[in-house]
Design a protein around this motif. Structure first.
Motif, PDB file in Angstrom:
ATOM      1  N   GLY A  92      11.623 111.117  61.058  1.00 54.22           N
ATOM      2  CA  GLY A  92      12.046 110.839  59.690  1.00 54.22           C
ATOM      3  C   GLY A  92      12.667 112.051  59.018  1.00 54.22           C
ATOM      4  O   GLY A  92      13.712 111.949  58.358  1.00 54.22           O
ATOM      5  N   THR A  93      12.046 113.195  59.196  1.00 56.77           N
ATOM      6  CA  THR A  93      12.581 114.436  58.626  1.00 56.77           C
ATOM      7  C   THR A  93      13.939 114.773  59.226  1.00 56.77           C
ATOM      8  O   THR A  93      14.880 115.138  58.505  1.00 56.77           O
ATOM      9  N   THR A  94      14.053 114.620  60.526  1.00 58.41           N
ATOM     10  CA  THR A  94      15.328 114.874  61.205  1.00 58.41           C
ATOM     11  C   THR A  94      16.411 113.932  60.690  1.00 58.41           C
ATOM     12  O   THR A  94      17.552 114.344  60.470  1.00 58.41           O
ATOM     13  N   ALA A  95      16.056 112.672  60.496  1.00 54.31           N
ATOM     14  CA  ALA A  95      17.025 111.695  59.991  1.00 54.31           C
ATOM     15  C   ALA A  95      17.488 112.063  58.583  1.00 54.31           C
ATOM     16  O   ALA A  95      18.678 111.947  58.262  1.00 54.31           O
ATOM     17  N   ILE A  96      16.581 112.502  57.748  1.00 50.95           N
ATOM     18  CA  ILE A  96      16.961 112.893  56.388  1.00 50.95           C
ATOM     19  C   ILE A  96      17.907 114.090  56.424  1.00 50.95           C
ATOM     20  O   ILE A  96      18.932 114.104  55.722  1.00 50.95           O
TER      21      ILE A  96
END
Length: 142
Positions: free
Chosen positions: A26-30
């Motif tokens: 999720g952090t990578t996607a953001i």
């Protein structure tokens, strides 16, 4: 590596690998979603064949960025609410949508190539999807 896992999982309600992975993805996607607002160079790496055909432009990159940002927010929420069935299933849906998108862009529309730009999201979406499906009963109790 064990220290990183301990650091991350101590901030999660259920300190296990799937929520930690979901938090990381999720952090990578953001970060990737926000990067697409700064320019289209990242999208050109993913849609390398589409870029050669002039199909990747700043508008397309921002649209891709919005989707990626939305998926990232859902996945972050799922990391902290891994026992909520609705949130769990919506997180699964983000991986289904991503996998279908990248597979069709690779195999049907021909905008992606067999490069790291496209292979990485295919591997992450597919493996995360199978992992979440296989662990659904464990986290949701049945």
């Amino acid at each position: 590596m064990e220290h990183v896992q301990e650091f991350v999982t101590k901030y999660l309600p259920i300190p296990s690998l799937l929520p930690a992975w979901t938090l990381l993805v999720g952090t990578t996607a953001i970060i990737n979603g926000l990067q697409n607002f700064l320019g289209d160079s990242g999208s050109k790496l993913v849609y390398i064949k589409g870029a050669k055909k002039g199909l990747v432009n700043p508008l397309q990159a921002r649209n891709f960025g919005l989707w990626t940002l939305t998926a990232g927010v859902v996945r972050l929420y799922a990391a902290y609410n891994i026992t909520n069935a609705a949130v769990y299933d919506i997180a699964i849906a983000t991986y289904v949508i991503a996998a279908v998108h990248f597979f069709t862009e690779l195999l049907v529309f021909g905008t992606c190539g067999l490069t790291g730009g496209a292979i990485s999201p295919i591997v992450v979406a597919s493996s995360s999807l199978f992992w979440m499906i296989s662990q659904r009963a464990f986290y949701l109790g049945g």
